[in-house]
Motif scaffolding. Structure first.
Motif, PDB file in Angstrom:
ATOM      1  N   ARG A 262       0.283  45.766  73.361  1.00  0.00           N
ATOM      2  CA  ARG A 262       0.514  44.465  74.000  1.00  0.00           C
ATOM      3  C   ARG A 262       0.653  44.723  75.501  1.00  0.00           C
ATOM      4  N   VAL A 263      -0.075  43.956  76.295  1.00  0.00           N
ATOM      5  CA  VAL A 263       0.051  44.000  77.748  1.00  0.00           C
ATOM      6  C   VAL A 263       0.818  42.752  78.149  1.00  0.00           C
ATOM      7  N   VAL A 264       1.992  42.950  78.765  1.00  0.00           N
ATOM      8  CA  VAL A 264       2.915  41.863  79.083  1.00  0.00           C
ATOM      9  C   VAL A 264       3.118  41.786  80.595  1.00  0.00           C
TER      10      VAL A 264
ATOM     11  N   ALA B 146      -7.593  45.689  85.605  1.00  0.00           N
ATOM     12  CA  ALA B 146      -6.769  46.780  86.116  1.00  0.00           C
ATOM     13  C   ALA B 146      -6.183  47.626  84.990  1.00  0.00           C
ATOM     14  N   VAL B 147      -5.915  47.008  83.848  1.00  0.00           N
ATOM     15  CA  VAL B 147      -5.254  47.704  82.751  1.00  0.00           C
ATOM     16  C   VAL B 147      -6.241  48.287  81.731  1.00  0.00           C
ATOM     17  N   ILE B 148      -7.426  47.731  81.626  1.00  0.00           N
ATOM     18  CA  ILE B 148      -8.390  48.147  80.597  1.00  0.00           C
ATOM     19  C   ILE B 148      -8.673  49.657  80.596  1.00  0.00           C
ATOM     20  N   PRO B 149      -8.861  50.320  81.741  1.00  0.00           N
ATOM     21  CA  PRO B 149      -9.172  51.761  81.666  1.00  0.00           C
ATOM     22  C   PRO B 149      -8.079  52.608  81.018  1.00  0.00           C
TER      23      PRO B 149
ATOM     24  N   HIS C 228      -3.597  32.233  78.367  1.00  0.00           N
ATOM     25  CA  HIS C 228      -4.690  32.784  79.163  1.00  0.00           C
ATOM     26  C   HIS C 228      -4.198  34.073  79.815  1.00  0.00           C
ATOM     27  N   PHE C 229      -5.131  34.878  80.259  1.00  0.00           N
ATOM     28  CA  PHE C 229      -4.783  36.110  80.952  1.00  0.00           C
ATOM     29  C   PHE C 229      -5.810  36.301  82.046  1.00  0.00           C
ATOM     30  N   CYS C 230      -5.369  36.574  83.248  1.00  0.00           N
ATOM     31  CA  CYS C 230      -6.244  36.696  84.411  1.00  0.00           C
ATOM     32  C   CYS C 230      -7.227  37.853  84.235  1.00  0.00           C
ATOM     33  N   LEU C 231      -8.486  37.583  84.461  1.00  0.00           N
ATOM     34  CA  LEU C 231      -9.538  38.586  84.340  1.00  0.00           C
ATOM     35  C   LEU C 231      -9.289  39.775  85.267  1.00  0.00           C
ATOM     36  N   TYR C 232      -8.807  39.526  86.460  1.00  0.00           N
ATOM     37  CA  TYR C 232      -8.611  40.602  87.439  1.00  0.00           C
ATOM     38  C   TYR C 232      -7.406  41.474  87.075  1.00  0.00           C
ATOM     39  N   ALA C 233      -6.376  40.873  86.541  1.00  0.00           N
ATOM     40  CA  ALA C 233      -5.239  41.660  86.045  1.00  0.00           C
ATOM     41  C   ALA C 233      -5.686  42.500  84.845  1.00  0.00           C
ATOM     42  N   LEU C 234      -6.468  41.893  83.966  1.00  0.00           N
ATOM     43  CA  LEU C 234      -6.944  42.603  82.779  1.00  0.00           C
ATOM     44  C   LEU C 234      -7.816  43.803  83.151  1.00  0.00           C
TER      45      LEU C 234
ATOM     46  N   ARG D 160       3.254  45.557  81.820  1.00  0.00           N
ATOM     47  CA  ARG D 160       3.773  46.664  81.017  1.00  0.00           C
ATOM     48  C   ARG D 160       2.915  46.796  79.751  1.00  0.00           C
ATOM     49  N   ILE D 161       2.518  48.019  79.419  1.00  0.00           N
ATOM     50  CA  ILE D 161       1.771  48.281  78.187  1.00  0.00           C
ATOM     51  C   ILE D 161       2.769  48.726  77.122  1.00  0.00           C
ATOM     52  N   GLU D 162       2.830  47.977  76.021  1.00  0.00           N
ATOM     53  CA  GLU D 162       3.752  48.291  74.917  1.00  0.00           C
ATOM     54  C   GLU D 162       2.963  48.675  73.679  1.00  0.00           C
ATOM     55  N   ARG D 163       3.453  49.644  72.952  1.00  0.00           N
ATOM     56  CA  ARG D 163       2.899  49.961  71.629  1.00  0.00           C
ATOM     57  C   ARG D 163       3.638  49.114  70.607  1.00  0.00           C
ATOM     58  N   THR D 164       2.882  48.347  69.824  1.00  0.00           N
ATOM     59  CA  THR D 164       3.513  47.395  68.899  1.00  0.00           C
ATOM     60  C   THR D 164       3.418  47.807  67.437  1.00  0.00           C
ATOM     61  N   GLY D 165       2.581  48.767  67.133  1.00  0.00           N
ATOM     62  CA  GLY D 165       2.417  49.222  65.760  1.00  0.00           C
ATOM     63  C   GLY D 165       1.349  50.287  65.737  1.00  0.00           C
ATOM     64  N   ILE D 166       1.160  50.898  64.585  1.00  0.00           N
ATOM     65  CA  ILE D 166       0.125  51.924  64.467  1.00  0.00           C
ATOM     66  C   ILE D 166      -0.711  51.628  63.224  1.00  0.00           C
ATOM     67  N   ARG D 167      -2.011  51.886  63.330  1.00  0.00           N
ATOM     68  CA  ARG D 167      -2.936  51.649  62.220  1.00  0.00           C
ATOM     69  C   ARG D 167      -3.692  52.937  61.912  1.00  0.00           C
ATOM     70  N   SER D 168      -4.025  53.104  60.663  1.00  0.00           N
ATOM     71  CA  SER D 168      -4.890  54.193  60.235  1.00  0.00           C
ATOM     72  C   SER D 168      -6.240  53.573  59.882  1.00  0.00           C
ATOM     73  N   LEU D 169      -7.251  53.906  60.661  1.00  0.00           N
ATOM     74  CA  LEU D 169      -8.582  53.310  60.499  1.00  0.00           C
ATOM     75  C   LEU D 169      -9.595  54.367  60.115  1.00  0.00           C
ATOM     76  N   PRO D 170     -10.596  54.016  59.301  1.00  0.00           N
ATOM     77  CA  PRO D 170     -11.653  54.983  58.982  1.00  0.00           C
ATOM     78  C   PRO D 170     -12.361  55.398  60.281  1.00  0.00           C
ATOM     79  N   THR D 171     -12.422  56.693  60.532  1.00  0.00           N
ATOM     80  CA  THR D 171     -13.022  57.186  61.764  1.00  0.00           C
ATOM     81  C   THR D 171     -14.469  56.735  61.893  1.00  0.00           C
ATOM     82  N   GLU D 172     -15.184  56.675  60.795  1.00  0.00           N
ATOM     83  CA  GLU D 172     -16.600  56.273  60.860  1.00  0.00           C
ATOM     84  C   GLU D 172     -16.782  54.814  61.297  1.00  0.00           C
TER      85      GLU D 172
END
Length: 119
Positions: free
Chosen positions: A25-27, A68-71, A60-66, A104-116
């Motif tokens: 979550r990006v807050v 900055a955090v995407i990388p 909504h979330f500002c494209l320019y703020a987003l 702030r970037i928060e970790r909200t949970g963890i998932r186990s996904l098929p790598t493929e």
């Protein structure tokens, strides 16, 4: 024979490879200037299931703020060594100098996904 959630076993009978990824979550933590884009403290966007961005209804979330955090998000989705700076740091600034919006970037949970299934 099938594995977890109906997954087919590999030819040698082993389970398919899985990758653990955090949902994030990006807050908006604070705004030290003026909010030109209309965002306010507490606004957020979620990154779930590896690549899905989700906004709250009507949000909504500002494209320019987003942008900055995407990388940083792919690294924050993964477990990192304890001493890694990205494991400790979780604040990102919007590039607009008039806003001085801090996220702030928060970790909200963890998932186990098929790598493929991941790209």
């Amino acid at each position: 024979m099938s594995g977890e959630a109906g997954e087919a076993m590999t030819g040698d009978g082993s389970q398919p490879a899985r990758t653990e990824l955090y949902d994030l979550r990006v807050v908006v933590e604070r705004i030290e200037g003026r909010s030109v884009c209309g965002m306010k403290v507490g606004d957020h966007i979620d990154l779930v299931e590896s690549s899905r961005l989700c906004l709250p209804d009507g949000g909504h979330f500002c494209l320019y703020a987003l942008q900055a955090v995407i990388p940083l998000l792919p690294a924050k989705q993964r477990r990192l060594p304890e001493g890694d700076w990205l494991e400790r740091d979780d604040l990102v600034a919007c590039p607009d100098p008039d806003e001085r919006l801090i996220m702030r970037i928060e970790r909200t949970g963890i998932r186990s996904l098929p790598t493929e299934d991941l790209t």
